[in-house]
Design a protein around this motif. Structure first.
Motif, PDB file in Angstrom:
ATOM      1  N   ASP A 195      -0.568   4.991   8.597  1.00 42.75           N
ATOM      2  CA  ASP A 195      -1.806   4.619   8.019  1.00 42.75           C
ATOM      3  C   ASP A 195      -1.680   3.402   7.030  1.00 42.75           C
ATOM      4  O   ASP A 195      -3.046   2.898   6.607  1.00 42.75           O
ATOM      5  N   PHE A 196      -0.745   2.753   6.669  1.00 43.73           N
ATOM      6  CA  PHE A 196      -0.801   1.496   5.727  1.00 43.73           C
ATOM      7  C   PHE A 196      -1.564   0.381   6.330  1.00 43.73           C
ATOM      8  O   PHE A 196      -2.476  -0.334   5.641  1.00 43.73           O
ATOM      9  N   THR A 237       8.282   0.700  -2.084  1.00 42.62           N
ATOM     10  CA  THR A 237       8.636   0.207  -0.860  1.00 42.62           C
ATOM     11  C   THR A 237       7.775  -0.804  -0.368  1.00 42.62           C
ATOM     12  O   THR A 237       6.771  -0.897  -0.802  1.00 42.62           O
ATOM     13  N   ARG A 238       7.802  -1.084   0.926  1.00 43.61           N
ATOM     14  CA  ARG A 238       6.543  -1.850   1.726  1.00 43.61           C
ATOM     15  C   ARG A 238       5.296  -1.236   1.938  1.00 43.61           C
ATOM     16  O   ARG A 238       4.580  -2.054   2.244  1.00 43.61           O
ATOM     17  N   TRP A 239       5.521   0.056   1.929  1.00 43.62           N
ATOM     18  CA  TRP A 239       4.462   0.773   1.845  1.00 43.62           C
ATOM     19  C   TRP A 239       3.711   1.429   0.784  1.00 43.62           C
ATOM     20  O   TRP A 239       2.914   2.377   0.377  1.00 43.62           O
ATOM     21  N   ARG A 262       1.607   1.561  -2.844  1.00 42.53           N
ATOM     22  CA  ARG A 262       0.164   1.024  -3.280  1.00 42.53           C
ATOM     23  C   ARG A 262      -0.174   1.761  -4.567  1.00 42.53           C
ATOM     24  O   ARG A 262       0.471   2.690  -4.664  1.00 42.53           O
ATOM     25  N   LEU A 263      -1.028   1.145  -5.429  1.00 39.66           N
ATOM     26  CA  LEU A 263      -1.458   1.835  -6.616  1.00 39.66           C
ATOM     27  C   LEU A 263      -2.592   2.617  -6.021  1.00 39.66           C
ATOM     28  O   LEU A 263      -3.646   2.159  -5.591  1.00 39.66           O
ATOM     29  N   SER A 264      -2.685   3.946  -6.555  1.00 40.90           N
ATOM     30  CA  SER A 264      -3.793   4.887  -5.799  1.00 40.90           C
ATOM     31  C   SER A 264      -4.854   4.589  -6.560  1.00 40.90           C
ATOM     32  O   SER A 264      -6.050   4.821  -5.792  1.00 40.90           O
ATOM     33  N   CYS A 265      -5.087   3.946  -7.850  1.00 40.64           N
ATOM     34  CA  CYS A 265      -6.441   3.369  -8.224  1.00 40.64           C
ATOM     35  C   CYS A 265      -7.008   2.489  -7.639  1.00 40.64           C
ATOM     36  O   CYS A 265      -8.252   2.117  -7.712  1.00 40.64           O
ATOM     37  N   GLN A 266      -6.287   1.522  -6.631  1.00 41.14           N
ATOM     38  CA  GLN A 266      -6.762   0.705  -5.911  1.00 41.14           C
ATOM     39  C   GLN A 266      -7.180   0.906  -4.322  1.00 41.14           C
ATOM     40  O   GLN A 266      -7.582   0.114  -3.511  1.00 41.14           O
ATOM     41  N   VAL A 267      -6.714   2.271  -4.029  1.00 40.74           N
ATOM     42  CA  VAL A 267      -7.117   2.748  -2.942  1.00 40.74           C
ATOM     43  C   VAL A 267      -8.346   3.464  -2.483  1.00 40.74           C
ATOM     44  O   VAL A 267      -8.544   4.507  -3.116  1.00 40.74           O
ATOM     45  N   PHE A 269      -4.975  10.867   6.662  1.00 41.66           N
ATOM     46  CA  PHE A 269      -4.485   9.902   5.856  1.00 41.66           C
ATOM     47  C   PHE A 269      -3.346  10.400   4.976  1.00 41.66           C
ATOM     48  O   PHE A 269      -3.783  11.472   4.267  1.00 41.66           O
ATOM     49  N   THR A 270      -2.259   9.999   5.127  1.00 44.46           N
ATOM     50  CA  THR A 270      -0.985  10.532   4.164  1.00 44.46           C
ATOM     51  C   THR A 270      -0.441   9.826   3.182  1.00 44.46           C
ATOM     52  O   THR A 270      -0.094   8.604   3.643  1.00 44.46           O
TER      53      THR A 270
END
Length: 109
Positions: free
Chosen positions: A57-58, A79-81, A83-88, A96-97
């Protein structure tokens, strides 16, 4: 609508939630019992809302900003996967997992 699947650090499904495309992942997680602190309330000044997006999903997400990348450098279990959830924003489409890493638990609910 997109099925958002929140996994525990162990890989077990914690919760599945239907969300509109564009919904903020941090707000969605908090509203559905996920242990995402978001200490800065989405101002991108911390990494307490760090999540791991499933590899498949990335690529559905826009690239992280330089500021987000800098904060992810400070996040435990990054990790390379990561993200900050506030920015997604929840992408449109099928499931979407995301996994909430154990280091996100700065407080108890």
């Amino acid at each position: 609508m997109t099925l958002v699947r929140f996994l525990r650090a162990s890989g077990e499904v914690d919760r599945e939630v239907e969300a509109a495309a564009g919904a903020n992942l941090l707000a969605l997680g908090q509203a559905n019992g996920q242990r995402l602190e978001g200490a800065c309330e989405g101002a991108m000044a911390c990494s307490t809302c760090h999540v791991l997006v499933a590899a498949e999903d990335f690529g559905r997400l826009p690239a992280a900003s330089e500021e987000e990348e800098d904060l992810l450098d400070l996040a435990a279990h990054a990790t390379r996967w990561s993200r900050l959830s506030c920015q997604v924003a929840v992408p449109d489409g099928a499931a979407f997992t995301v996994t909430v890493p154990p280091s996100a638990y700065n407080f108890d609910r």
